[in-house]
Design an enzyme around this catalytic site. Sequence first.
Site, PDB file in Angstrom:
ATOM      1  N   CYS A 157     -26.596  34.176 -14.940  1.00 19.49           N
ATOM      2  CA  CYS A 157     -25.703  34.980 -15.787  1.00 19.49           C
ATOM      3  C   CYS A 157     -25.313  34.212 -17.050  1.00 19.49           C
ATOM      4  CB  CYS A 157     -24.469  35.385 -15.001  1.00 19.49           C
ATOM      5  SG  CYS A 157     -23.628  33.985 -14.221  1.00 19.49           S
TER       6      CYS A 157
ATOM      7  N   GLN B 158     -22.450  42.466 -15.715  1.00 25.51           N
ATOM      8  CA  GLN B 158     -23.523  41.468 -15.692  1.00 25.51           C
ATOM      9  C   GLN B 158     -24.686  41.972 -14.854  1.00 25.51           C
ATOM     10  OE1 GLN B 158     -23.709  38.161 -17.063  1.00 25.51           O
ATOM     11  NE2 GLN B 158     -25.810  38.481 -16.422  1.00 25.51           N
TER      12      GLN B 158
END
Length: 302
Positions: free
Chosen positions: A261, A138
């Site tokens: 995210c 991520q």
Amino acid sequence: MTVSLKGRDFLDVWDFNREELDQILNTADMLKLRHKMGIIDQPLKGKTLGMYFSKASTRTRLSFEVGIYQLGGYGLFLSANDLQLRRGESIADTARVFSRYLDGIMIRTFSHQDVLDLAQYADIPVINALTDYSHPCQIMADVMTIREKKRHLDGLKMVFVGDGNNVALSIMEAGAKFNMEVVIACPKGYEPKDADLTRTGARVVYDPVEAVTGADVIYTDVWASMGQEAEAAVRKQHFAPYQVNADLVKHAKPDYLFMHCLPAHRGEEVTNEVADSINSVIFDEAENRLHAQKAIMALIMG
Ligand code: CP
Ligand code: NVA
């Protein structure tokens, strides 16, 4: 000058030096550009990635499965429910068996130690696709996104507002590697571990307004992560003063980036007004998961 990452695991940002991380970012930029131009790059033709999930996923599953396909390989979805691991087969034996069929393993699970054990016993590269400890893929996509928007990384102020959990930890590690100032704004009791703060040079500021003042990037994540559902109600109370909303973001630089995210709990950690604002790059981050992970796979499995 390029450095070879062939055969390496991708377990945490911390395991790589700046030169290696820059190489991943540069490869990601190049693969993204070539993909947009319709150029087909298949360095992993005939290779197979095992994708092991014991937690839910939208972006990670899509980006790895599409990514390995675009690179000429094949992605095999392995649900934790269906493997003998669930019935007691050891991680060591599972790793040895995986290594006889696959060219790489991507794993999303709860215990970080399980990922370290898998990497220890596997002869093929292992990629950490989120544990309770960290989420390095991520953060590579996020750093790629920041570099695209700001044209540089060094010296930026990145403020994570929320739980000092897996995403925060990887941001702290990225901050140290890319020379960004990282501030964590969280309620008392939800700080990252002292050892991780010391190691990465990140700091905690409890007052969210003080934390985001002058920020180049404001990042948030859900208040209750996967596996913490039972704590959701109490966390909602503790984190309420840390909502990223219009009042808070006005203290950041006017051209700040809003990052998340995803998945987001809109109305909790972030308001729609901020998530859908012109400062928000949340869907660029989601897209860049594809390009960043293609770079990681091409470099370590190629
Ligand atoms: N950000 C992220 O990892 O999303 P998923 O949980 O949908 O994979
Ligand atoms: N902190 C979140 C991130 C999801 C991508 C979780 O672990 O659930």
